[in-house]
Structures are given as C-alpha cells and as structure tokens.
Design a protein around this motif. Structure first.
Motif, short mmCIF file in Angstrom:
data_model
loop_
_atom_site.label_atom_id
_atom_site.label_comp_id
_atom_site.label_asym_id
_atom_site.label_seq_id
_atom_site.Cartn_x
_atom_site.Cartn_y
_atom_site.Cartn_z
N LEU A 22 -13.17 31.85 -0.85
CA LEU A 22 -14.51 32.49 -0.56
C LEU A 22 -14.88 33.53 -1.45
O LEU A 22 -16.16 33.56 -1.68
N THR A 62 -13.42 42.82 4.09
CA THR A 62 -12.91 41.56 4.63
C THR A 62 -11.92 41.75 5.61
O THR A 62 -10.56 41.78 5.26
N LEU A 118 -16.88 41.90 7.06
CA LEU A 118 -16.90 40.48 7.25
C LEU A 118 -15.61 39.94 7.78
O LEU A 118 -14.35 40.05 7.24
N PRO A 160 -14.10 36.48 8.25
CA PRO A 160 -14.51 34.98 8.11
C PRO A 160 -13.36 33.95 8.62
O PRO A 160 -12.22 34.33 8.94
N THR A 161 -13.97 32.71 8.79
CA THR A 161 -12.95 31.53 8.88
C THR A 161 -13.64 30.46 8.20
O THR A 161 -14.59 30.23 8.35
N ALA A 162 -12.77 29.80 7.29
CA ALA A 162 -12.98 28.85 6.20
C ALA A 162 -11.87 28.18 5.78
O ALA A 162 -10.83 28.69 6.01
N VAL A 191 -19.69 31.09 5.18
CA VAL A 191 -19.24 32.56 5.37
C VAL A 191 -20.34 33.12 4.26
O VAL A 191 -20.80 34.36 4.71
N THR A 192 -20.48 32.63 3.20
CA THR A 192 -21.13 33.21 2.18
C THR A 192 -22.67 33.95 2.57
O THR A 192 -23.01 35.06 2.15
N CYS A 205 -18.93 38.18 12.15
CA CYS A 205 -17.93 37.35 11.90
C CYS A 205 -18.62 35.81 11.84
O CYS A 205 -19.71 35.60 12.22
N ALA A 206 -18.17 35.20 10.82
CA ALA A 206 -18.89 33.77 10.51
C ALA A 206 -17.96 32.70 10.19
O ALA A 206 -16.88 32.98 9.45
N GLY A 207 -18.32 31.59 10.51
CA GLY A 207 -17.47 30.42 10.06
C GLY A 207 -18.15 29.01 10.78
O GLY A 207 -18.38 29.09 12.05
N TYR A 263 -22.19 32.57 13.73
CA TYR A 263 -22.21 33.87 13.65
C TYR A 263 -22.20 34.66 14.84
O TYR A 263 -22.99 34.53 15.65
#
Length: 307
Positions: free
Chosen positions: A20, A151, A194, A196-198, A220-221, A239-241, A245
């Motif tokens: 990330l 994060t 942030l 994230p899930t990636a 995510v970025t 939250c992003a993945g 979002y």
C-alpha cells in the motif's frame, strides 16, 4: 469536479517500499507531489532492514519525471524520524502531507502471545505514527496547512482472532485522530484515518486467490488521495478495498437516567435493552458531549437549571 492534484505539495509516506505504501507514494508523485519514500526494509514481522526497497520506489518516481527521496528511518525511533523530516524541510522547505502507513504483524492468540510481540506491534503502528506526526506537527502548524492520515484496520475497529496487539494499536490510532482533529483544525490541519483491505505482504496467503485479484492496492490508494487532498474531509474513518468505499462511525445511544436511589447494578441490568437501543443515537465529536448529556439528564431530574 476538478482533478485532484498535489502540485507543489510535499508528502511523506512511511512503509512505502512495498504494498500500500508504495502505491500511495507512486500515486502522489504522479499527481505532482514531491515524496519522501520511507521504508525500514524489514520483514513483515519487523526483523532486518535495508533502504533498497525505498530507493527502488524513488527510482520509479524519478524515472517518470517526478521528485522523491528515500529515507530508511525506523518510525519507532524519534531521532531517525526527526532526521527524515529535517531532510524533507531542507530539500523542499515544508511538509504538507503525512501518510502513516508503516506496520508489522506478529499474530498469535492472546494466551500464547509474548508481551514483547505485543509491545513491538504497538510501537510500530501506534507509537510510530505518533513519532512521525509529532515531527511534522509544528511545521504544519506554522504553515497553517497539513494533511495527516493514520492507517487503521477492521481488525482494530471490529476485532480479529489472533491480533490483539495489532487490533489494540489500530484502534488506538482512531483515538489519536479524534484528538489531533480537535487540536489541529484551527491551524488548517486535517487528520483522517484509512481502514484498508488489499492484497499485500500482510494479507498474502490469508485470502482466496479469486478474491485477492479484486483487492488491488490501487483501489485503496484512490481513497487515500482524497483524504489528503486540499478539499478532503476531516475526522473520517474511510474504509476501502476491492473498489468498495465506506465510512465507519462511532455512535452513542441516548441511554437512560437512573436517580440516585435507583443506581444499582440490578436496575442497570433491568434497563439494559433500553440502554443499548440504537434509536436516537448520536455521533459525538468530543468526549465532553457525553458528560454534558449525562449531566443534563441529572439536572432535569433534580430541576436544576444549567448555564
């Protein structure tokens, strides 16, 4: 809506040698930012170190016509972090953006976890973010502008078996955001989080291959770039993945009031369904709001006029 750009801005991204962080650094550079690529270069569990990963990302950025510098600061060591920030200030005169992304994993059930492994994870995620934010805080205050991102993780916000150290650190960052939002807003500093899930080194092998292909770091970025943009939000947990979002919010229920003679554990138990009922819940922005709410309940009961 106009294109989000970072021309003239200076950004520091920690843990930017891979995953990330690398994605964040490259995207910020593509959008015009000058980037400090920080990475200790250690393993997922935090052992070892090499600046080569950070230098490789810098070469990608400069090869595409951007400006960047590498720094191998260990975010748990304030002196090394200060040296990194001073290097950015000396070269570019300011720091506008800080992305606290560096992290390690040492997963075990709480019963089997050594306290050393608990402390190490908290030191990197929570204290590492504190160290980096502290180092840029005064330059941002003086400039009247700053964008800081912590994060976090669903492991902290909601819990995940075997990650008590990681979860504690990640939820601690939400508390840090809440306070720094209040302290920074009059200086033009916006602080966000942030979640994230990636597919990264930290999640490799934990996610089915079919799902992993959808969980790109670039997805995510995209959210990160909005959080650190000039017109981005404040005090938001984004939250992003996998192209999804959402925002996590912490609410407090209205609850109940019990007069002094009824303030017993039995009455708390008797009224617990009303206490946890979500109807009429509110999102507070600072801790004092809870205190004022409870005091108002008591004042109404006793007929006391406040203010």
């Amino acid at each position: 809506m106009s294109e989000i750009r970072f021309d003239g801005r200076v950004a520091i991204v920690t843990g930017a040698g891979a995953g990330l962080g690398r994605s964040h650094a490259l995207a910020l550079a593509r959008c015009g930012a000058k980037v400090v690529v920080n990475d200790l270069g250690g393993s997922v569990s935090g052992e070892g170190g090499s600046i080569s990963a950070a230098e490789a990302v810098v070469r990608e950025i400069t090869g595409a016509g951007g400006e960047a510098m590498a720094h191998g600061a260990n975010v748990t060591r304030p002196g090394e972090v200060q040296d990194m920030v001073e290097g950015a200030l000396k070269r570019w005169g300011k720091v506008d953006i800080l992305v606290n992304n560096a992290g390690i994993l040492r997963d075990k059930s709480f019963a089997k976890m050594e306290l050393e492994d608990f402390r190490a994870v908290v030191d990197v995620h929570l204290m590492g973010s504190v160290n980096c934010t502290k180092a840029v805080w005064e330059p941002m205050r003086e400039a009247g502008y700053g964008r800081v991102v912590m994060t976090s993780s669903s492991s902290g916000i909601y819990g995940n078996f075997g990650q008590s150290n990681y979860g504690a650190a990640k939820m601690g960052l939400v508390g840090l955001m809440n306070v720094l939002h209040l302290e920074g807003q009059k200086y033009g500093i916006k602080v966000n989080t942030l979640s994230p899930t990636a597919l990264t080194r930290m999640t490799e092998g934990l996610i089915p291959e079919e799902a992993a292909r959808l969980m790109t770091v670039e997805a995510v970025t995209a959210g990160l770039l909005y959080l650190v943009s000039e017109d981005g939000p404040a005090r938001t947990i984004l939250c992003a993945g996998a192209g999804g979002y959402a925002a996590t919010k912490i609410y407090e229920t209205p609850g109940i009031y019990l007069p002094p003679e009824d303030q017993t554990p039995e009455n708390v138990a008797k009224n617990f369904a009303r206490i946890v009922s979500a109807e009429g819940q509110q999102e507070f922005e600072q801790g004092g709001q809870q205190t004022f709410k409870f005091v108002e309940y008591a004042a109404r009961h006793f007929g006391v006029k406040l203010g």
